[in-house]
Design a protein around this motif. Structure first.
Motif, PDB file in Angstrom:
ATOM      1  N   ALA A   1      21.438  58.251  53.302  1.00 45.56           N
ATOM      2  CA  ALA A   1      22.040  57.381  54.350  1.00 45.56           C
ATOM      3  C   ALA A   1      20.972  57.012  55.182  1.00 45.56           C
ATOM      4  O   ALA A   1      20.795  55.549  55.616  1.00 45.56           O
ATOM      5  N   ALA A   2      20.194  57.791  55.960  1.00 45.86           N
ATOM      6  CA  ALA A   2      19.028  57.536  56.926  1.00 45.86           C
ATOM      7  C   ALA A   2      18.034  56.613  56.356  1.00 45.86           C
ATOM      8  O   ALA A   2      17.624  55.347  57.329  1.00 45.86           O
ATOM      9  N   ASP A   3      17.590  56.842  55.201  1.00 44.42           N
ATOM     10  CA  ASP A   3      16.490  56.010  54.936  1.00 44.42           C
ATOM     11  C   ASP A   3      16.971  54.520  54.396  1.00 44.42           C
ATOM     12  O   ASP A   3      16.555  53.542  54.634  1.00 44.42           O
ATOM     13  N   TRP A   4      18.206  54.509  53.738  1.00 42.74           N
ATOM     14  CA  TRP A   4      18.909  53.479  53.514  1.00 42.74           C
ATOM     15  C   TRP A   4      19.227  52.409  54.805  1.00 42.74           C
ATOM     16  O   TRP A   4      19.064  51.117  54.716  1.00 42.74           O
ATOM     17  N   THR A   5      19.724  53.059  55.894  1.00 45.67           N
ATOM     18  CA  THR A   5      19.835  52.421  57.044  1.00 45.67           C
ATOM     19  C   THR A   5      18.837  51.879  57.603  1.00 45.67           C
ATOM     20  O   THR A   5      18.767  50.851  58.100  1.00 45.67           O
ATOM     21  N   ALA A   6      17.664  52.932  57.641  1.00 49.85           N
ATOM     22  CA  ALA A   6      16.400  52.347  58.304  1.00 49.85           C
ATOM     23  C   ALA A   6      15.697  51.214  57.931  1.00 49.85           C
ATOM     24  O   ALA A   6      15.009  50.464  58.562  1.00 49.85           O
ATOM     25  N   ARG A   7      15.879  51.020  56.601  1.00 44.32           N
ATOM     26  CA  ARG A   7      15.316  50.050  55.947  1.00 44.32           C
ATOM     27  C   ARG A   7      15.741  48.656  55.961  1.00 44.32           C
ATOM     28  O   ARG A   7      15.349  47.873  55.416  1.00 44.32           O
ATOM     29  N   GLN A   8      16.992  48.591  56.414  1.00 44.11           N
ATOM     30  CA  GLN A   8      17.638  47.379  56.459  1.00 44.11           C
ATOM     31  C   GLN A   8      17.100  46.173  57.621  1.00 44.11           C
ATOM     32  O   GLN A   8      17.206  46.265  58.583  1.00 44.11           O
ATOM     33  N   MET A   9      16.616  45.343  56.906  1.00 49.93           N
ATOM     34  CA  MET A   9      15.824  44.135  57.867  1.00 49.93           C
ATOM     35  C   MET A   9      16.991  43.201  58.355  1.00 49.93           C
ATOM     36  O   MET A   9      16.610  42.876  59.641  1.00 49.93           O
ATOM     37  N   THR A  10      18.157  43.223  57.933  1.00 51.09           N
ATOM     38  CA  THR A  10      19.079  42.453  58.417  1.00 51.09           C
ATOM     39  C   THR A  10      19.589  42.737  59.731  1.00 51.09           C
ATOM     40  O   THR A  10      19.928  41.895  60.463  1.00 51.09           O
ATOM     41  N   THR A  11      19.616  44.032  60.077  1.00 53.15           N
ATOM     42  CA  THR A  11      20.339  44.536  61.106  1.00 53.15           C
ATOM     43  C   THR A  11      19.533  44.005  62.390  1.00 53.15           C
ATOM     44  O   THR A  11      18.392  43.955  62.649  1.00 53.15           O
ATOM     45  N   GLY A  12      20.546  43.563  63.413  1.00 51.19           N
ATOM     46  CA  GLY A  12      20.163  42.893  64.563  1.00 51.19           C
ATOM     47  C   GLY A  12      19.910  41.505  64.662  1.00 51.19           C
ATOM     48  O   GLY A  12      19.608  40.961  65.710  1.00 51.19           O
ATOM     49  N   HIS A  13      19.958  40.819  63.248  1.00 52.93           N
ATOM     50  CA  HIS A  13      19.348  39.358  63.234  1.00 52.93           C
ATOM     51  C   HIS A  13      20.655  38.429  63.184  1.00 52.93           C
ATOM     52  O   HIS A  13      21.761  38.902  62.677  1.00 52.93           O
ATOM     53  N   LEU A  14      20.410  37.373  63.687  1.00 49.38           N
ATOM     54  CA  LEU A  14      21.405  36.378  63.151  1.00 49.38           C
ATOM     55  C   LEU A  14      21.348  35.706  62.081  1.00 49.38           C
ATOM     56  O   LEU A  14      20.180  35.517  61.503  1.00 49.38           O
ATOM     57  N   ILE A  15      22.526  35.782  61.219  1.00 51.06           N
ATOM     58  CA  ILE A  15      22.448  35.314  59.887  1.00 51.06           C
ATOM     59  C   ILE A  15      23.469  34.608  59.530  1.00 51.06           C
ATOM     60  O   ILE A  15      24.636  34.270  60.110  1.00 51.06           O
ATOM     61  N   SER A  16      23.465  33.783  58.182  1.00 40.56           N
ATOM     62  CA  SER A  16      24.200  32.914  57.647  1.00 40.56           C
ATOM     63  C   SER A  16      24.856  33.674  56.327  1.00 40.56           C
ATOM     64  O   SER A  16      24.241  34.062  55.571  1.00 40.56           O
ATOM     65  N   LEU A  17      26.457  33.839  56.360  1.00 46.99           N
ATOM     66  CA  LEU A  17      26.917  34.361  55.199  1.00 46.99           C
ATOM     67  C   LEU A  17      27.696  33.074  54.480  1.00 46.99           C
ATOM     68  O   LEU A  17      28.460  32.367  54.915  1.00 46.99           O
ATOM     69  N   HIS A  18      27.073  32.981  53.095  1.00 50.20           N
ATOM     70  CA  HIS A  18      27.777  31.934  52.360  1.00 50.20           C
ATOM     71  C   HIS A  18      28.664  32.465  51.299  1.00 50.20           C
ATOM     72  O   HIS A  18      27.966  33.162  50.536  1.00 50.20           O
ATOM     73  N   GLN A  19      29.934  31.822  51.316  1.00 53.29           N
ATOM     74  CA  GLN A  19      30.983  32.455  50.644  1.00 53.29           C
ATOM     75  C   GLN A  19      31.064  31.494  49.523  1.00 53.29           C
ATOM     76  O   GLN A  19      30.701  30.521  49.278  1.00 53.29           O
ATOM     77  N   PRO A  20      31.885  32.427  48.541  1.00 52.88           N
ATOM     78  CA  PRO A  20      32.029  31.711  46.983  1.00 52.88           C
ATOM     79  C   PRO A  20      32.713  30.248  47.259  1.00 52.88           C
ATOM     80  O   PRO A  20      32.692  29.285  46.350  1.00 52.88           O
ATOM     81  N   ASP A  21      33.532  29.942  48.276  1.00 50.37           N
ATOM     82  CA  ASP A  21      34.375  28.693  48.349  1.00 50.37           C
ATOM     83  C   ASP A  21      33.472  27.679  49.052  1.00 50.37           C
ATOM     84  O   ASP A  21      33.906  26.684  49.479  1.00 50.37           O
ATOM     85  N   GLY A  22      32.237  27.876  49.470  1.00 51.15           N
ATOM     86  CA  GLY A  22      31.380  27.155  50.143  1.00 51.15           C
ATOM     87  C   GLY A  22      31.407  27.192  51.608  1.00 51.15           C
ATOM     88  O   GLY A  22      30.494  26.644  52.466  1.00 51.15           O
ATOM     89  N   THR A  23      32.173  28.122  52.133  1.00 49.00           N
ATOM     90  CA  THR A  23      32.390  28.316  53.589  1.00 49.00           C
ATOM     91  C   THR A  23      30.974  29.167  53.733  1.00 49.00           C
ATOM     92  O   THR A  23      30.563  30.074  53.044  1.00 49.00           O
ATOM     93  N   VAL A  24      30.276  28.716  55.368  1.00 49.18           N
ATOM     94  CA  VAL A  24      29.245  29.187  55.741  1.00 49.18           C
ATOM     95  C   VAL A  24      29.501  29.760  57.399  1.00 49.18           C
ATOM     96  O   VAL A  24      30.002  29.248  58.050  1.00 49.18           O
ATOM     97  N   ASP A  25      29.539  31.172  57.375  1.00 49.90           N
ATOM     98  CA  ASP A  25      29.676  31.737  58.738  1.00 49.90           C
ATOM     99  C   ASP A  25      28.402  32.125  59.221  1.00 49.90           C
ATOM    100  O   ASP A  25      27.487  32.797  58.625  1.00 49.90           O
ATOM    101  N   VAL A  26      28.393  31.849  60.447  1.00 52.58           N
ATOM    102  CA  VAL A  26      27.086  32.345  61.250  1.00 52.58           C
ATOM    103  C   VAL A  26      27.509  33.311  61.965  1.00 52.58           C
ATOM    104  O   VAL A  26      28.242  33.362  62.965  1.00 52.58           O
ATOM    105  N   VAL A  27      26.766  34.625  61.965  1.00 48.57           N
ATOM    106  CA  VAL A  27      27.145  36.033  62.476  1.00 48.57           C
ATOM    107  C   VAL A  27      25.995  36.528  62.794  1.00 48.57           C
ATOM    108  O   VAL A  27      24.694  36.347  62.471  1.00 48.57           O
ATOM    109  N   ARG A  28      26.260  37.729  63.757  1.00 49.69           N
ATOM    110  CA  ARG A  28      25.127  38.850  63.957  1.00 49.69           C
ATOM    111  C   ARG A  28      25.344  39.996  63.156  1.00 49.69           C
ATOM    112  O   ARG A  28      26.376  40.456  63.185  1.00 49.69           O
ATOM    113  N   ALA A  29      24.275  40.317  62.478  1.00 53.48           N
ATOM    114  CA  ALA A  29      24.273  41.492  61.751  1.00 53.48           C
ATOM    115  C   ALA A  29      24.080  42.676  62.656  1.00 53.48           C
ATOM    116  O   ALA A  29      23.135  42.778  63.159  1.00 53.48           O
TER     117      ALA A  29
END
Length: 285
Positions: free
Chosen positions: A219-247
């Motif tokens: 779990a430590a290596d898997w967690t440490a390699r996550q580039m998404t952590t700490g960044h502002l991202i957009s989540l694109h959902q199947p219905d076309g909805t897009v949410d802007v959130v902090r990972a």
């Protein structure tokens, strides 16, 4: 390729439609785990949500692994693609001469490299309006997991992975060039031996699968390699909805992405979204 009791069957092809389809057929025919199909080229390769995966012959490492994971609970099945990603990241760094941790993971299924520091890429931050330098995430590989019979006494799982090895960025299709890279480019133009990469990967994935069978997960290596952590991202959902959130991070028990939603942490699971995109950097300037 390595001859190992870890592999129930292995075969290398010049061209196939999809290595995932080959391995799925083997499992349906009763081939024991772990089975491995490697191809120099795929004519019908695919990624998540039915997207295509194409690469010139010999430019990439394209393979699929087949498992019969009766030894893994259905709610932990996400750990199979996770260990495949980790094993490939480690193997690619070793063979391409990259620093440890250079290849990171973009939740849920991409292997990525931030080339921004090397290219002095500049972006305008969407939150502050200021200029951000040194952040330019490019995809170097992707993972596709497919399963049948989870929760039964005869589950089968196929994990496919493709990694751009000696595919020069200046030969990549125009629509892909801004978002992808290869081990060749990441290593400063040093050609990477695909056979050596396969052997390095198999040595590492065997160790990680043995750990999973014993109830252990890095779990430590898997967690440490996550580039998404700490960044502002957009989540694109199947219905076309897009949410802007902090990972905020990931949950190493559920495999979920943890985001900040309306001031509180919330988990997002793979089946809930189509795409994750970085927004921290904003627009290129």
């Amino acid at each position: 390729m390595i001859q190992s009791p870890f592999l129930g069957r292995q075969e290398r092809f010049d061209v196939v439609g999809s290595t995932n389809d080959v391995v799925r057929g083997w499992l349906a025919d009763g081939v024991p785990e772990v089975c491995l199909a490697v191809a120099d080229e795929q004519s019908a390769g695919r990624g998540r949500e039915g997207r295509t995966w194409t690469a010139p012959a010999g430019s990439s490492l394209l393979l699929s692994l087949g498992f019969r994971p009766r030894w893994l609970e259905p709610d932990r099945m996400w750990r199979l693609p996770a260990v495949v990603s980790l094993a490939m990241a480690e193997a690619a760094e070793a063979v391409a001469g990259l620093p440890e941790g250079r290849i990171q993971l973009k939740w849920p299924n991409d292997l990525v490299i931030d080339i921004g520091a090397a290219t002095s890429t500049a972006w305008r931050n969407v939150e502050t309006g200021g200029i951000v330098r040194g952040f330019d995430v490019r995809k170097v590989g992707g993972v596709l997991g497919e399963s049948v019979g989870l929760g039964t006494d005869d589950p089968s799982v196929v994990i496919g992975i493709g990694i751009n090895v000696n595919w020069r960025n200046d030969t990549v299709p125009v629509h892909l060039a801004p978002t992808m890279t290869s081990l060749l480019d990441a290593s400063g133009g040093q050609s990477v031996d695909r056979d050596e990469l396969i052997e390095a990967f198999l040595a590492r994935i065997e160790l990680r699968v043995v750990e999973l069978r014993d109830g252990r997960f890095d779990a430590a290596d898997w967690t440490a390699r996550q580039m998404t952590t700490g960044h502002l991202i957009s989540l694109h959902q199947p219905d076309g909805t897009v949410d802007v959130v902090r990972a905020l991070g990931v949950n190493a028990t559920s495999g979920a992405l943890v985001i900040e939603a309306e001031g509180s942490p919330r988990e997002v699971h793979v089946g809930e979204i189509d795409h994750v995109r970085f927004l921290t950097a904003g627009t290129r300037v």
